[in-house]
Write an enzyme that holds these catalytic residues in place. Structure first.
Site, PDB file in Angstrom:
ATOM      1  N   HIS A  49      -7.944 -13.021  -9.456  1.00  0.00           N
ATOM      2  CA  HIS A  49      -8.830 -12.715  -8.320  1.00  0.00           C
ATOM      3  C   HIS A  49      -8.127 -11.662  -7.460  1.00  0.00           C
ATOM      4  O   HIS A  49      -7.926 -10.529  -7.894  1.00  0.00           O
ATOM      5  CB  HIS A  49      -9.117 -14.035  -7.592  1.00  0.00           C
ATOM      6  CG  HIS A  49     -10.155 -13.981  -6.520  1.00  0.00           C
ATOM      7  ND1 HIS A  49     -10.929 -12.878  -6.264  1.00  0.00           N
ATOM      8  CD2 HIS A  49     -10.554 -14.917  -5.605  1.00  0.00           C
ATOM      9  CE1 HIS A  49     -11.753 -13.136  -5.261  1.00  0.00           C
ATOM     10  NE2 HIS A  49     -11.540 -14.360  -4.832  1.00  0.00           N
ATOM     11  N   HIS A  97     -14.984  -8.030 -15.301  1.00  0.00           N
ATOM     12  CA  HIS A  97     -15.491  -8.764 -14.145  1.00  0.00           C
ATOM     13  C   HIS A  97     -16.491  -9.796 -14.628  1.00  0.00           C
ATOM     14  O   HIS A  97     -17.228  -9.537 -15.573  1.00  0.00           O
ATOM     15  CB  HIS A  97     -16.173  -7.791 -13.163  1.00  0.00           C
ATOM     16  CG  HIS A  97     -16.297  -8.355 -11.799  1.00  0.00           C
ATOM     17  ND1 HIS A  97     -17.333  -9.173 -11.423  1.00  0.00           N
ATOM     18  CD2 HIS A  97     -15.499  -8.224 -10.718  1.00  0.00           C
ATOM     19  CE1 HIS A  97     -17.162  -9.519 -10.173  1.00  0.00           C
ATOM     20  NE2 HIS A  97     -16.062  -8.975  -9.715  1.00  0.00           N
ATOM     21  N   ASP A 136     -10.071  -3.410  -8.113  1.00  0.00           N
ATOM     22  CA  ASP A 136      -8.612  -3.503  -8.030  1.00  0.00           C
ATOM     23  C   ASP A 136      -7.895  -2.432  -8.830  1.00  0.00           C
ATOM     24  O   ASP A 136      -6.697  -2.224  -8.639  1.00  0.00           O
ATOM     25  CB  ASP A 136      -8.153  -4.877  -8.530  1.00  0.00           C
ATOM     26  CG  ASP A 136      -8.693  -5.975  -7.647  1.00  0.00           C
ATOM     27  OD1 ASP A 136      -8.478  -5.884  -6.437  1.00  0.00           O
ATOM     28  OD2 ASP A 136      -9.340  -6.896  -8.167  1.00  0.00           O
TER      29      ASP A 136
HETATM   30  C1  LIG Z   1     -12.143 -10.787 -14.158  1.00  0.00           C
HETATM   31  C2  LIG Z   1     -12.043 -11.712 -15.381  1.00  0.00           C
HETATM   32  C3  LIG Z   1     -11.224 -12.962 -14.962  1.00  0.00           C
HETATM   33  C4  LIG Z   1     -13.462 -12.135 -15.787  1.00  0.00           C
HETATM   34  O1  LIG Z   1     -13.352 -13.137 -16.716  1.00  0.00           O
HETATM   35  P1  LIG Z   1     -14.599 -13.726 -17.534  1.00  0.00           P
HETATM   36  O2  LIG Z   1     -15.880 -13.366 -16.900  1.00  0.00           O
HETATM   37  O3  LIG Z   1     -14.317 -15.174 -17.706  1.00  0.00           O
HETATM   38  O4  LIG Z   1     -14.556 -12.942 -18.893  1.00  0.00           O
HETATM   39  P2  LIG Z   1     -13.868 -13.447 -20.226  1.00  0.00           P
HETATM   40  O5  LIG Z   1     -12.459 -13.866 -19.938  1.00  0.00           O
HETATM   41  O6  LIG Z   1     -14.778 -14.431 -20.867  1.00  0.00           O
HETATM   42  O7  LIG Z   1     -13.828 -12.099 -21.057  1.00  0.00           O
HETATM   43  C5  LIG Z   1     -14.744 -11.765 -22.089  1.00  0.00           C
HETATM   44  C6  LIG Z   1     -13.984 -11.073 -23.205  1.00  0.00           C
HETATM   45  O8  LIG Z   1     -13.342  -9.883 -22.703  1.00  0.00           O
HETATM   46  C7  LIG Z   1     -11.919  -9.994 -22.814  1.00  0.00           C
HETATM   47  N1  LIG Z   1     -11.355  -9.516 -21.548  1.00  0.00           N
HETATM   48  C8  LIG Z   1     -11.843  -9.732 -20.290  1.00  0.00           C
HETATM   49  N2  LIG Z   1     -11.112  -9.083 -19.384  1.00  0.00           N
HETATM   50  C9  LIG Z   1     -10.134  -8.447 -20.069  1.00  0.00           C
HETATM   51  C10 LIG Z   1      -9.082  -7.610 -19.670  1.00  0.00           C
HETATM   52  N3  LIG Z   1      -8.895  -7.300 -18.390  1.00  0.00           N
HETATM   53  N4  LIG Z   1      -8.260  -7.139 -20.623  1.00  0.00           N
HETATM   54  C11 LIG Z   1      -8.457  -7.439 -21.924  1.00  0.00           C
HETATM   55  N5  LIG Z   1      -9.446  -8.229 -22.373  1.00  0.00           N
HETATM   56  C12 LIG Z   1     -10.283  -8.716 -21.450  1.00  0.00           C
HETATM   57  C13 LIG Z   1     -11.638 -11.488 -23.012  1.00  0.00           C
HETATM   58  O9  LIG Z   1     -10.442 -11.687 -23.725  1.00  0.00           O
HETATM   59  C14 LIG Z   1     -12.866 -11.895 -23.793  1.00  0.00           C
HETATM   60  O10 LIG Z   1     -12.709 -11.455 -25.118  1.00  0.00           O
HETATM   61  P3  LIG Z   1     -13.311 -12.340 -26.353  1.00  0.00           P
HETATM   62  O11 LIG Z   1     -14.779 -12.437 -26.095  1.00  0.00           O
HETATM   63  O12 LIG Z   1     -12.949 -11.573 -27.570  1.00  0.00           O
HETATM   64  O13 LIG Z   1     -12.625 -13.658 -26.281  1.00  0.00           O
HETATM   65  C15 LIG Z   1     -11.372 -10.994 -16.571  1.00  0.00           C
HETATM   66  O14 LIG Z   1     -12.120  -9.857 -16.921  1.00  0.00           O
HETATM   67  C16 LIG Z   1      -9.937 -10.594 -16.266  1.00  0.00           C
HETATM   68  O15 LIG Z   1      -9.018 -11.411 -16.461  1.00  0.00           O
HETATM   69  N6  LIG Z   1      -9.690  -9.331 -15.801  1.00  0.00           N
HETATM   70  C17 LIG Z   1      -8.357  -8.900 -15.411  1.00  0.00           C
HETATM   71  C18 LIG Z   1      -8.003  -9.420 -14.026  1.00  0.00           C
HETATM   72  C19 LIG Z   1      -8.736  -8.666 -12.935  1.00  0.00           C
HETATM   73  O16 LIG Z   1      -8.774  -7.443 -12.907  1.00  0.00           O
HETATM   74  N7  LIG Z   1      -9.298  -9.436 -11.988  1.00  0.00           N
HETATM   75  C20 LIG Z   1      -9.955  -8.860 -10.813  1.00  0.00           C
HETATM   76  C21 LIG Z   1     -11.388  -9.181 -10.806  1.00  0.00           C
HETATM   77  S1  LIG Z   1     -12.171  -8.347  -9.445  1.00  0.00           S
END
Ligand SMILES: CC(C)(COP(=O)(O)OP(=O)(O)OC[C@H]1O[C@@H](n2cnc3c(N)ncnc32)[C@H](O)[C@@H]1OP(=O)(O)O)[C@@H](O)C(=O)NCCC(=O)NCCS
Length: 504
Positions: free
Chosen positions: A297, A336, A392
């Site tokens: 987050h 996201h 971010d």
């Molecule tokens: C923001 C976040 C937590 C959203 O999570 P979510 O909605 O639960 O999405 P998921 O984790 O289900 O991701 C879907 C797919 O994309 C991949 N993915 C998502 N974000 C990724 C990232 N930043 N880098 C690499 N792979 C990513 C996941 O591994 C998943 O792959 P799969 O379907 O092959 O298993 C996630 O994108 C993330 O961890 N991003 C990096 C942290 C970040 O920048 N957070 C700030 C948010 S404002």
């Protein structure tokens, strides 16, 4: 409910047939949503051998791990269309607000629902700036942290600590309907806490910064804007006529406005979950701050810079992308839960970055960031998963260029987000029908009923391991008295009085 499936096509309802019982149900659809409690009426006899913990006879449960598709309230604050990359505060597009408004004006909008008139804004701004000063006692509190304490740990604690000053704002002391009555007196108490929390958020954050830098604390200045005052409180070192750089002051204001709210993200939800017990707003905002601290987050902006430093230079980007695809690394600042295209805030942040770099000079990590951005946007892995830059990805570069330490970045997210948390808190306190405590259900999959086993009859199962101990402050370990070895106090080595050295 329980009606036959005779609703005409086009009616606003859902027809459901429970194949366990053959019963049919008609569930009303309101605002394109169905009520989870309607499913509770769908009960069935327990199947032979089925676990009693399934509670089948008590009605169907709705499972949604991680709130992927569960609406927990009705809100009038923020709208996001993640597929189209749209973000609106109270109906106003974020792009227009970033261009025309200010963080404090937008705060008024988010909390009270409409843009303020000139005089309304004057009152709001005066109250907030007036309430930025903090009791002198607080200095001792800030000095009690270790020199290397993470500023988010300090800020989270400080927000909860702040509540201890205001017994008149505590429903536990003043009556549980202190904030839910909605009468004139109740609204006035609520407004005052809003002024206090927004006003003091910058002061607490600046104090967390100064204590880490070994600087004396300063009193919040008068006559500066909200972000100008914040910059003063962090940077003032006795200069005559200190004036914050107007470009940096404006850039920070735009970043604050962009971070002010983002509907029901993890921290706003935490604030509401916490507030649903009718706790005081200081405790609820502290809980939100703790949630925001996590790297998924508000900690992501800090993680982006650590990632860019670890990549080092544009040439190393392809190897990093490969590591992400092999799931050895995460591309921080991408992806996201809601946006499945670029986060609309990221474009504004990118533009703001250019303004800031004109003053501060380009950050050395910018080229690596751009190479990483371009490579990810072209790569099938990211395209397929609809992973695009979020707010971010660029904001950390601005904060770095402005000279903030990496671990202060989440604080720069939390301070403006206090506004959004308060908007959600106020809306919940005043919602029609009162506040209902948030108590989700669970699917219990643990052991079924079993009888207590006397200690001598137990078979060992995997349990927690003993932690390797180096020393303990009382000088006791494993029930034996330890004494600090004179020769080894620096390295924290100890020896038992009885003889053998137990830890090094
Ligand atoms: C923001 C976040 C937590 C959203 O999570 P979510 O909605 O639960 O999405 P998921 O984790 O289900 O991701 C879907 C797919 O994309 C991949 N993915 C998502 N974000 C990724 C990232 N930043 N880098 C690499 N792979 C990513 C996941 O591994 C998943 O792959 P799969 O379907 O092959 O298993 C996630 O994108 C993330 O961890 N991003 C990096 C942290 C970040 O920048 N957070 C700030 C948010 S404002």
């Amino acid at each position: 409910m329980g009606k036959p499936l005779d609703a005409p096509l086009g009616s606003n309802s859902l027809s459901v047939r429970d194949n366990r019982t053959g019963k049919s149900y008609s569930i009303p659809i309101v605002d394109n949503s169905i009520s989870a409690t309607d499913f509770k009426a769908m009960s069935a006899p327990r199947a032979p051998g089925e676990r009693e913990e399934n509670e089948t006879e008590k009605g169907l449960r709705v499972s949604d791990k991680g709130f992927l598709n569960t609406a927990v309230l009705r809100s009038e604050i923020t709208f996001i269309d993640g597929d189209a990359g749209v973000l609106r505060y109270r109906g106003y597009p974020i792009e227009q607000l970033a261009l025309e408004s200010s963080h404090l004006e937008t705060a008024y909008l988010l909390i009270y629902g409409s843009l303020p008139t000139k005089s309304q804004f004057q009152v709001f701004q005066d109250e907030i700036m007036h309430h930025s000063v903090i009791h002198a006692d607080a200095e001792q509190f800030f000095r009690s942290f270790r020199y290397d304490a993470h500023p988010m740990a300090i800020l989270t604690s400080a927000l909860a600590y702040l509540g201890s000053y205001y017994s008149q704002a505590n429903p536990s002391l003043q009556g549980q309907n202190l904030f839910t009555k909605g009468d004139k007196a109740s609204l006035a108490v609520m407004d005052k806490q809003i002024y206090r929390l927004i006003g003091k958020a910058t002061t607490l954050a600046a104090m967390a910064y100064r204590v880490r830098q070994g600087r004396e604390f300063v009193t919040p200045p008068t006559g500066l804007s909200y972000t100008g005052s914040f910059l003063y409180q962090m940077d003032y070192l006795g200069q005559e006529n200190y004036v914050p750089n107007p470009v940096l002051e404006k850039a920070l204001d735009v970043l604050f406005l962009l971070h002010a709210d983002h509907e029901l993200n993890a921290s706003a939800t935490t604030v509401l979950q916490t507030s649903s017990s009718l706790v005081d707003p200081f405790s609820a905002i502290a809980a939100g701050c703790a949630s925001l601290y996590g790297p998924l987050h508000g900690g992501a902006n800090e993680a982006v810079i650590r990632m860019l430093i670890s990549i080092g230079k544009p040439e190393n980007v392809p190897a990093f992308i490969e590591a992400v695809k092999k799931r050895e690394k995460v591309l921080s600042g991408f992806g996201h839960r809601v946006y499945k295209t670029s986060d609309p805030r990221s474009f504004i942040v990118r533009k703001t970055a250019d303004e800031v770099f004109k003053i501060t000079g380009k950050d050395e990590l910018l080229e690596t960031a751009m190479a990483l951005h371009d490579a990810a946007m072209k790569d099938e892995y990211f395209i397929k998963r609809k992973l695009a830059p979020n707010v971010d990805f660029w904001s950390g570069l601005i904060y770095r260029a402005m000279g903030f330490p990496n671990d202060f970045f989440p604080v720069l997210f939390a301070v403006p987000r206090v506004v959004g948390w308060l908007a959600h808190w106020r809306q919940m306190m005043l919602q029609t029908g009162g506040v209902k405590i948030w108590r989700p259900r669970q699917i219990y999959v643990g052991e079924t009923k079993r009888d207590y086993v006397p200690v001598d009859e137990r078979i060992a199962v995997v349990g927690p391991k003993k932690t390797p101990r180096r020393w303990n402050t009382l000088g006791f370990q494993s029930g034996r008295i330890l004494r600090r070895s004179r020769a080894s106090t620096q390295s924290c080595e100890f020896r038992r009085v009885a003889g053998a050295i137990v830890s090094r």
